[in-house]
Design an enzyme around this catalytic site. Structure first.
Site, PDB file in Angstrom:
ATOM      1  N   CYS A  66      47.253  47.358  35.919  1.00 24.72           N
ATOM      2  CA  CYS A  66      47.175  45.934  35.579  1.00 24.72           C
ATOM      3  C   CYS A  66      46.834  45.090  36.806  1.00 24.72           C
ATOM      4  CB  CYS A  66      48.522  45.518  34.975  1.00 24.72           C
ATOM      5  SG  CYS A  66      48.784  43.755  34.839  1.00 24.72           S
ATOM      6  N   CYS A  71      49.227  42.234  37.489  1.00 22.33           N
ATOM      7  CA  CYS A  71      50.489  42.785  37.998  1.00 22.33           C
ATOM      8  C   CYS A  71      50.393  43.026  39.499  1.00 22.33           C
ATOM      9  CB  CYS A  71      50.828  44.106  37.310  1.00 22.33           C
ATOM     10  SG  CYS A  71      51.087  44.001  35.533  1.00 22.33           S
TER      11      CYS A  71
END
Length: 121
Positions: free
Chosen positions: A30, A33
């Site tokens: 991600c 993230c």
């Protein structure tokens, strides 16, 4: 390092033994993230009185499911064993700092009493 990798096995014990826990549900694949990670880490270093947990959703899918995580990153704040905030999406450092201040100031019992009173009306 001030953040802690947390698994399904130790999550409940951590929540029960810390007054305030910030949880970053994330995944290695991600991009947002990975962008939020350093912000979360920096906040953890500046707030040693808060337990900062990182939960890899691919390693702990049962925990992510139990927390109803639908997108990553998702930030969850638990105070006195009660979820007081949960939101998907990366926060800017200033927004995370503001959330930390609000969480520290929150009286969970008073908030619960107000909510119960509002529902009774």
């Amino acid at each position: 390092m001030a953040t802690h990798a947390v698994t399904s096995k130790d999550f409940n014990q951590i929540v029960e033994s810390n007054d305030l826990v910030f949880v970053d549900f994330w995944a290695t694949w991600c991009g947002p993230c990975r962008a939020f990670g350093p912000t979360f880490e920096k906040a953890s270093e500046a707030n040693s009185d808060i337990y900062f947990a990182k939960v890899d959703i691919d390693q702990n899918p049962d925990l992510a499911s139990a927390a109803k995580v639908q997108a990553v990153p998702t930030l969850m704040v638990i105070k006195n064993q009660q979820i007081v905030f949960q939101q998907a999406g990366a926060l800017r450092a200033s927004d995370l700092d503001d959330l930390i201040a609000q969480a520290k100031a929150l009286d969970v019992n008073a908030a619960a009493a107000e909510e119960a009173e509002a529902q009774a009306e």
